[in-house]
Design a protein around this motif. Sequence first.
Motif, mmCIF file in Angstrom:
data_model
loop_
_atom_site.group_PDB
_atom_site.id
_atom_site.type_symbol
_atom_site.label_atom_id
_atom_site.label_comp_id
_atom_site.label_asym_id
_atom_site.label_seq_id
_atom_site.Cartn_x
_atom_site.Cartn_y
_atom_site.Cartn_z
ATOM 1 N N GLN A 1 0.850 -1.126 -0.028
ATOM 2 C CA GLN A 1 0.189 0.054 0.031
ATOM 3 C C GLN A 1 0.687 1.346 0.032
ATOM 4 O O GLN A 1 1.612 1.327 0.775
ATOM 5 N N VAL A 2 0.554 2.116 -0.941
ATOM 6 C CA VAL A 2 1.554 3.522 -1.180
ATOM 7 C C VAL A 2 0.907 4.483 -0.054
ATOM 8 O O VAL A 2 -0.430 4.606 0.048
ATOM 9 N N GLN A 3 1.925 4.833 0.575
ATOM 10 C CA GLN A 3 1.372 6.032 1.593
ATOM 11 C C GLN A 3 2.308 7.143 1.469
ATOM 12 O O GLN A 3 3.750 6.821 1.478
ATOM 13 N N LEU A 4 2.001 8.321 1.362
ATOM 14 C CA LEU A 4 2.730 9.520 1.422
ATOM 15 C C LEU A 4 2.031 10.309 2.731
ATOM 16 O O LEU A 4 0.870 10.600 2.812
ATOM 17 N N ALA A 5 2.867 10.632 3.256
ATOM 18 C CA ALA A 5 2.435 11.455 4.833
ATOM 19 C C ALA A 5 3.400 12.692 5.091
ATOM 20 O O ALA A 5 4.291 12.509 5.313
ATOM 21 N N GLU A 6 2.607 13.735 4.576
ATOM 22 C CA GLU A 6 3.155 15.204 4.895
ATOM 23 C C GLU A 6 3.198 15.547 6.517
ATOM 24 O O GLU A 6 2.376 15.214 7.044
ATOM 25 N N SER A 7 4.266 16.410 6.665
ATOM 26 C CA SER A 7 4.125 17.021 8.074
ATOM 27 C C SER A 7 4.984 18.154 7.888
ATOM 28 O O SER A 7 5.720 18.560 6.659
ATOM 29 N N GLY A 8 5.079 19.191 9.024
ATOM 30 C CA GLY A 8 5.900 20.371 8.872
ATOM 31 C C GLY A 8 5.122 21.505 8.885
ATOM 32 O O GLY A 8 5.461 22.763 8.938
ATOM 33 N N GLY A 9 3.923 21.607 8.458
ATOM 34 C CA GLY A 9 3.205 22.786 8.298
ATOM 35 C C GLY A 9 2.913 23.430 9.631
ATOM 36 O O GLY A 9 3.023 22.895 10.581
ATOM 37 N N GLY A 10 2.465 24.552 9.580
ATOM 38 C CA GLY A 10 2.126 25.421 10.832
ATOM 39 C C GLY A 10 1.727 26.974 10.278
ATOM 40 O O GLY A 10 1.525 27.338 8.897
ATOM 41 N N SER A 11 1.858 27.764 11.264
ATOM 42 C CA SER A 11 1.482 29.303 11.256
ATOM 43 C C SER A 11 2.691 30.107 11.354
ATOM 44 O O SER A 11 3.524 30.066 12.313
ATOM 45 N N VAL A 12 3.260 30.914 10.326
ATOM 46 C CA VAL A 12 4.230 31.497 10.503
ATOM 47 C C VAL A 12 3.848 33.295 10.027
ATOM 48 O O VAL A 12 2.889 33.173 9.570
ATOM 49 N N GLN A 13 4.750 34.016 10.330
ATOM 50 C CA GLN A 13 4.634 35.498 9.955
ATOM 51 C C GLN A 13 5.147 35.596 8.586
ATOM 52 O O GLN A 13 6.018 34.846 8.303
ATOM 53 N N PHE A 14 5.001 36.828 8.099
ATOM 54 C CA PHE A 14 5.615 37.286 6.682
ATOM 55 C C PHE A 14 7.056 37.187 6.907
ATOM 56 O O PHE A 14 7.549 37.680 7.761
ATOM 57 N N GLY A 15 7.452 36.487 5.954
ATOM 58 C CA GLY A 15 9.190 36.425 5.765
ATOM 59 C C GLY A 15 9.634 35.273 6.567
ATOM 60 O O GLY A 15 10.822 34.926 6.793
ATOM 61 N N GLY A 16 8.871 34.639 7.342
ATOM 62 C CA GLY A 16 9.333 33.252 7.981
ATOM 63 C C GLY A 16 9.539 32.044 7.055
ATOM 64 O O GLY A 16 9.570 32.125 5.972
ATOM 65 N N SER A 17 9.961 31.050 7.734
ATOM 66 C CA SER A 17 10.531 29.870 7.190
ATOM 67 C C SER A 17 9.809 28.614 7.652
ATOM 68 O O SER A 17 9.318 28.598 8.926
ATOM 69 N N LEU A 18 9.680 27.538 7.029
ATOM 70 C CA LEU A 18 8.986 26.317 7.417
ATOM 71 C C LEU A 18 9.747 25.296 6.344
ATOM 72 O O LEU A 18 10.356 25.543 5.436
ATOM 73 N N ARG A 19 9.892 24.004 7.010
ATOM 74 C CA ARG A 19 10.276 22.864 6.253
ATOM 75 C C ARG A 19 9.464 21.976 6.248
ATOM 76 O O ARG A 19 8.986 21.415 7.456
ATOM 77 N N LEU A 20 8.715 21.482 5.039
ATOM 78 C CA LEU A 20 7.768 20.400 5.004
ATOM 79 C C LEU A 20 8.381 19.002 4.615
ATOM 80 O O LEU A 20 9.506 18.937 4.255
ATOM 81 N N SER A 21 8.009 18.117 5.323
ATOM 82 C CA SER A 21 8.325 16.726 5.096
ATOM 83 C C SER A 21 7.433 15.624 4.352
ATOM 84 O O SER A 21 6.024 16.087 5.126
ATOM 85 N N CYS A 22 7.838 14.686 3.639
ATOM 86 C CA CYS A 22 6.705 13.934 3.094
ATOM 87 C C CYS A 22 7.166 12.485 3.011
ATOM 88 O O CYS A 22 8.524 12.470 2.510
ATOM 89 N N ARG A 23 6.972 11.536 4.082
ATOM 90 C CA ARG A 23 7.450 10.383 4.234
ATOM 91 C C ARG A 23 6.698 9.220 3.248
ATOM 92 O O ARG A 23 5.386 9.592 3.344
ATOM 93 N N VAL A 24 7.453 8.617 2.446
ATOM 94 C CA VAL A 24 7.094 8.056 1.402
ATOM 95 C C VAL A 24 7.213 6.446 1.784
ATOM 96 O O VAL A 24 8.339 6.130 2.202
ATOM 97 N N SER A 25 6.278 5.659 1.534
ATOM 98 C CA SER A 25 6.318 4.340 1.586
ATOM 99 C C SER A 25 5.437 3.387 0.458
ATOM 100 O O SER A 25 4.372 3.964 0.061
ATOM 101 N N GLY A 26 5.878 2.285 0.143
ATOM 102 C CA GLY A 26 5.031 1.342 -0.611
ATOM 103 C C GLY A 26 5.142 1.518 -2.049
ATOM 104 O O GLY A 26 4.502 0.772 -2.822
#
Length: 127
Positions: A1-26
């Motif tokens: 079974q293929v699974q793609l699971a994102e994480s790392g989202g959130g709330s930031v202010q203008f000019g901020g940074s985030l790092r999203l991840s996507c764990r893949v299996s299957g």
Amino acid sequence: QVQLAESGGGSVQFGGSLRLSCRVSGLSDGNYCMGWFHQGPQKEREGVARINARGGTYYEDSVAGRFSISQDSADNTLYLQMNSLKPNDTGMYYCAALKITYDNSYCSRRDNAYTHWGQGTQVTVSS
């Protein structure tokens, strides 16, 4: 079974940074394009960045120079480093997979070309 699971989202202010991840299996053996797609409030889903199996990258003009896509094959994880975030970057971010013939094949920017999708992670950028 293929699974793609994102994480790392959130709330930031203008000019901020985030790092999203996507764990893949299957995923079955072979070469894949991996992509990040963005769907803003009441907007259609659109491509953000893609990467092929050889590491070739593609960016939409709206994020070039601010976002960086990468992948860790050993860990089966796709990343999206998002810097200098703007309110227009607000929305759901999805990772997706597309099987390709060669490791350096071009990665389509059309979301309907991708066959496997995650559930998404929410990013909110306030001004």
